[in-house]
Design a protein around this motif. Structure first.
Motif, PDB file in Angstrom:
ATOM      1  N   LYS A  42     -29.932 -57.381  72.848  1.00 56.31           N
ATOM      2  CA  LYS A  42     -30.765 -56.968  73.980  1.00 56.31           C
ATOM      3  C   LYS A  42     -29.992 -56.964  75.301  1.00 56.31           C
ATOM      4  O   LYS A  42     -30.141 -56.047  76.102  1.00 56.31           O
ATOM      5  CB  LYS A  42     -31.989 -57.877  74.075  1.00 56.31           C
ATOM      6  CG  LYS A  42     -32.950 -57.761  72.913  1.00 56.31           C
ATOM      7  CD  LYS A  42     -34.108 -58.739  73.103  1.00 56.31           C
ATOM      8  CE  LYS A  42     -34.989 -58.784  71.870  1.00 56.31           C
ATOM      9  NZ  LYS A  42     -36.065 -59.800  72.001  1.00 56.31           N
ATOM     10  N   LYS A  65     -31.548 -52.405  72.624  1.00 55.90           N
ATOM     11  CA  LYS A  65     -32.968 -52.082  72.456  1.00 55.90           C
ATOM     12  C   LYS A  65     -33.341 -50.866  73.299  1.00 55.90           C
ATOM     13  O   LYS A  65     -32.690 -50.570  74.306  1.00 55.90           O
ATOM     14  CB  LYS A  65     -33.817 -53.293  72.868  1.00 55.90           C
ATOM     15  CG  LYS A  65     -35.315 -53.142  72.651  1.00 55.90           C
ATOM     16  CD  LYS A  65     -36.047 -54.425  73.007  1.00 55.90           C
ATOM     17  CE  LYS A  65     -37.550 -54.252  72.851  1.00 55.90           C
ATOM     18  NZ  LYS A  65     -38.296 -55.499  73.128  1.00 55.90           N
ATOM     19  N   HIS A  68     -32.907 -50.387  77.245  1.00 59.50           N
ATOM     20  CA  HIS A  68     -32.039 -51.472  77.703  1.00 59.50           C
ATOM     21  C   HIS A  68     -30.597 -51.004  77.941  1.00 59.50           C
ATOM     22  O   HIS A  68     -29.756 -51.815  78.328  1.00 59.50           O
ATOM     23  CB  HIS A  68     -32.015 -52.621  76.695  1.00 59.50           C
ATOM     24  CG  HIS A  68     -33.245 -53.488  76.717  1.00 59.50           C
ATOM     25  ND1 HIS A  68     -34.509 -52.981  76.606  1.00 59.50           N
ATOM     26  CD2 HIS A  68     -33.377 -54.842  76.840  1.00 59.50           C
ATOM     27  CE1 HIS A  68     -35.386 -53.977  76.641  1.00 59.50           C
ATOM     28  NE2 HIS A  68     -34.721 -55.108  76.788  1.00 59.50           N
ATOM     29  N   ASP A 307     -35.817 -62.590  77.700  1.00 63.70           N
ATOM     30  CA  ASP A 307     -35.339 -61.209  77.681  1.00 63.70           C
ATOM     31  C   ASP A 307     -36.286 -60.260  78.399  1.00 63.70           C
ATOM     32  O   ASP A 307     -35.984 -59.080  78.563  1.00 63.70           O
ATOM     33  CB  ASP A 307     -35.109 -60.737  76.256  1.00 63.70           C
ATOM     34  CG  ASP A 307     -36.387 -60.751  75.421  1.00 63.70           C
ATOM     35  OD1 ASP A 307     -37.383 -61.348  75.862  1.00 63.70           O
ATOM     36  OD2 ASP A 307     -36.384 -60.165  74.326  1.00 63.70           O
ATOM     37  N   THR A 309     -39.318 -59.467  77.302  1.00 65.08           N
ATOM     38  CA  THR A 309     -40.281 -58.896  76.369  1.00 65.08           C
ATOM     39  C   THR A 309     -40.775 -59.970  75.416  1.00 65.08           C
ATOM     40  O   THR A 309     -40.071 -60.940  75.128  1.00 65.08           O
ATOM     41  CB  THR A 309     -39.683 -57.733  75.555  1.00 65.08           C
ATOM     42  OG1 THR A 309     -38.498 -58.195  74.879  1.00 65.08           O
ATOM     43  CG2 THR A 309     -39.331 -56.567  76.448  1.00 65.08           C
ATOM     44  N   ASP A 310     -41.992 -59.770  74.934  1.00 66.71           N
ATOM     45  CA  ASP A 310     -42.619 -60.734  74.036  1.00 66.71           C
ATOM     46  C   ASP A 310     -43.194 -59.974  72.853  1.00 66.71           C
ATOM     47  O   ASP A 310     -44.219 -59.295  72.988  1.00 66.71           O
ATOM     48  CB  ASP A 310     -43.730 -61.473  74.792  1.00 66.71           C
ATOM     49  CG  ASP A 310     -44.400 -62.546  73.948  1.00 66.71           C
ATOM     50  OD1 ASP A 310     -43.736 -63.093  73.053  1.00 66.71           O
ATOM     51  OD2 ASP A 310     -45.584 -62.844  74.208  1.00 66.71           O
ATOM     52  N   THR A 313     -44.401 -55.857  72.830  1.00 70.44           N
ATOM     53  CA  THR A 313     -45.146 -55.574  74.057  1.00 70.44           C
ATOM     54  C   THR A 313     -44.173 -55.410  75.217  1.00 70.44           C
ATOM     55  O   THR A 313     -42.994 -55.738  75.111  1.00 70.44           O
ATOM     56  CB  THR A 313     -46.142 -56.699  74.402  1.00 70.44           C
ATOM     57  OG1 THR A 313     -45.440 -57.826  74.967  1.00 70.44           O
ATOM     58  CG2 THR A 313     -46.905 -57.163  73.167  1.00 70.44           C
ATOM     59  N   GLN A 314     -44.685 -54.970  76.360  1.00 70.84           N
ATOM     60  CA  GLN A 314     -43.876 -54.814  77.564  1.00 70.84           C
ATOM     61  C   GLN A 314     -43.943 -56.040  78.468  1.00 70.84           C
ATOM     62  O   GLN A 314     -43.289 -56.080  79.506  1.00 70.84           O
ATOM     63  CB  GLN A 314     -44.341 -53.580  78.343  1.00 70.84           C
ATOM     64  CG  GLN A 314     -44.171 -52.277  77.576  1.00 70.84           C
ATOM     65  CD  GLN A 314     -42.735 -52.021  77.175  1.00 70.84           C
ATOM     66  OE1 GLN A 314     -41.824 -52.101  77.990  1.00 70.84           O
ATOM     67  NE2 GLN A 314     -42.523 -51.716  75.902  1.00 70.84           N
ATOM     68  N   ALA A 316     -43.380 -60.139  79.329  1.00 74.81           N
ATOM     69  CA  ALA A 316     -42.509 -61.245  78.937  1.00 74.81           C
ATOM     70  C   ALA A 316     -43.310 -62.416  78.405  1.00 74.81           C
ATOM     71  O   ALA A 316     -42.819 -63.204  77.589  1.00 74.81           O
ATOM     72  CB  ALA A 316     -41.675 -61.700  80.132  1.00 74.81           C
ATOM     73  N   LEU A 350     -44.901 -59.862  83.868  1.00 76.78           N
ATOM     74  CA  LEU A 350     -44.207 -58.583  83.698  1.00 76.78           C
ATOM     75  C   LEU A 350     -42.912 -58.603  84.507  1.00 76.78           C
ATOM     76  O   LEU A 350     -42.944 -58.659  85.733  1.00 76.78           O
ATOM     77  CB  LEU A 350     -45.106 -57.437  84.156  1.00 76.78           C
ATOM     78  CG  LEU A 350     -46.439 -57.297  83.402  1.00 76.78           C
ATOM     79  CD1 LEU A 350     -47.359 -56.330  84.124  1.00 76.78           C
ATOM     80  CD2 LEU A 350     -46.193 -56.841  81.976  1.00 76.78           C
ATOM     81  N   PRO A 353     -36.806 -55.554  81.445  1.00 80.65           N
ATOM     82  CA  PRO A 353     -35.612 -56.122  80.806  1.00 80.65           C
ATOM     83  C   PRO A 353     -34.809 -56.982  81.778  1.00 80.65           C
ATOM     84  O   PRO A 353     -34.569 -56.589  82.915  1.00 80.65           O
ATOM     85  CB  PRO A 353     -34.825 -54.879  80.381  1.00 80.65           C
ATOM     86  CG  PRO A 353     -35.855 -53.801  80.256  1.00 80.65           C
ATOM     87  CD  PRO A 353     -36.863 -54.087  81.321  1.00 80.65           C
ATOM     88  N   ASN A 357     -31.039 -63.067  76.878  1.00 83.16           N
ATOM     89  CA  ASN A 357     -31.944 -63.440  75.786  1.00 83.16           C
ATOM     90  C   ASN A 357     -31.528 -64.802  75.264  1.00 83.16           C
ATOM     91  O   ASN A 357     -30.617 -64.908  74.450  1.00 83.16           O
ATOM     92  CB  ASN A 357     -31.901 -62.397  74.663  1.00 83.16           C
ATOM     93  CG  ASN A 357     -32.888 -62.704  73.553  1.00 83.16           C
ATOM     94  OD1 ASN A 357     -33.871 -63.414  73.769  1.00 83.16           O
ATOM     95  ND2 ASN A 357     -32.647 -62.170  72.367  1.00 83.16           N
TER      96      ASN A 357
END
Length: 367
Positions: A42, A65, A68, A307, A309-310, A313-314, A316, A350, A353, A357
């Motif tokens: 990532k 990703k 990214h 990173d 993101t979770d 989804t968009q 974190a 939110l 990126p 990570n």
């Protein structure tokens, strides 16, 4: 600055301290000039950009990703693929990495930049294995609530490039591996399923180094909290269990903490139901903690993937307090639809990126 802003600021300080660009830049002065740069994961683009700024233009391949791979020179080859479930582009990325290693000449130096996410983003399958096999395995692993070490061991059983396989194709003189760790214990054999690990037999000079980890992120978050006059009562890597068990254990600690901060890291697990809703492990843990502190005043908890993101989804993660839990929250938690609920109440975190990570980071503060 209100309590929510303060908690996010502390969380962000931890993430910023382990950014792929900054963490890579710090160690490059001690590394000989490479002939080829390969970056996978990532934060791959941020790590590669740091190396190119230091060494200047040279052949570079980045596998990362979707969305990214920005802010890289035009001469860099970028392959974006799917995460957390691999797709056909993941096979393209894995094959490109192997072919780049195989093409290196005797006497050459490879700089390999490895980070979390590589398990899904790059794969070169063993003969007889197919993309369907890979997708089925990853979906199965993601739904069973397994820890990252167990998942990556399973992924290596299909791969020609994981577990030291990639560097087994290297015929050059020197390989330098720099890694951002997203696994407990910072074991290079586990990061990215061991895509940067050394093979069993090494006939070239090899150097490996972990340049950023969850411990570094937690230390930076704790430092900023203390600089802001907020005492830190705990700094632990303890988020390695089912998210409901973690919430139950931490709920009591958070409710009874004195004024100050608790900082935790790790990677919770989630067992998904059939047809899960929207969300990821951090959103699930945040909502479970919201239940633990419901009705309590003065508490804010930030839980997020470093990173940015979770899961698929968009977001974190989420930012919750004593007012977050409400009608339909219990249903959302049971249906693995925490993200939808948290979105409705304006609690999503939110960031976009982040260029790093190192697992997940939790900051809880009481004022």
């Amino acid at each position: 600055m209100d309590r929510k802003e303060q908690a996010i600021r502390i969380w962000q300080a931890g993430v910023d301290a382990v950014g792929g660009h900054a963490a890579t830049t710090k160690v490059l002065q001690d590394i000989p000039e490479p002939d080829q740069i390969l970056a996978v994961g990532k934060p791959a683009a941020a790590m590669a950009r740091a190396a190119l700024e230091h060494f200047g233009p040279r052949p570079t391949l980045v596998v990362t990703k979707d969305d990214h791979g920005r802010d890289l020179p035009d001469y860099v080859t970028v392959i974006e693929a799917s995460h957390p479930v691999p797709d056909a582009r993941s096979l393209q990325g894995g094959q490109a990495l192997r072919e780049a290693v195989e093409a290196m000449k005797p006497g050459s130096h490879l700089l390999l930049l490895v980070s979390g996410g590589a398990s899904s983003l790059a794969e070169d399958l063993l003969p007889g294995k197919t993309l369907d096999d890979l997708e089925r395995l990853n979906k199965k692993l993601l739904s069973e609530g397994l820890d990252i070490s167990t998942m990556n061991a399973e992924r290596r059983t299909l791969s020609r490039i994981k577990g030291g396989g990639l560097l087994s194709h290297f015929q050059g003189n020197r390989a330098t591996v720099l890694a951002i760790s997203d696994v407990p214990g910072d074991d290079l054999n586990v990061v990215g399923s061991g895509i940067g690990a050394l093979p069993g037999k090494v006939d070239f000079a090899a150097t490996t180094q972990i340049v950023a980890s969850n411990a570094h992120a937690r230390a930076a978050a704790a430092e900023l909290a203390k600089d802001d006059g907020i005492p830190v009562h705990a700094n632990e890597e303890c988020l390695h269990d089912d998210f409901l068990k973690i919430a139950e254990a931490l709920g009591e600690r958070i409710r009874t903490m004195p004024k100050g901060a608790l900082i935790f890291g790790g990677e919770p697990t989630v067992v998904l139901p059939d047809n899960p809703g929207r969300g990821g492990r951090n959103q699930a843990l945040a909502l479970a903690l919201a239940r633990e502190i419901a009705g309590y005043d003065g508490f804010t908890v930030v839980v997020g993937g470093t990173d940015g993101t979770d899961g698929p989804t968009q977001a974190a993660g989420a930012v919750v307090d004593g007012t977050t839990w409400g009608d339909s929250a219990e249903w959302a938690l049971q249906q693995a639809d925490s993200g939808s609920y948290l979105d409705r109440v304006g609690a999503l975190l939110l960031t976009g990126p982040t260029g790093t990570n190192v697992m997940d980071l939790l900051v809880a503060i009481r004022t």
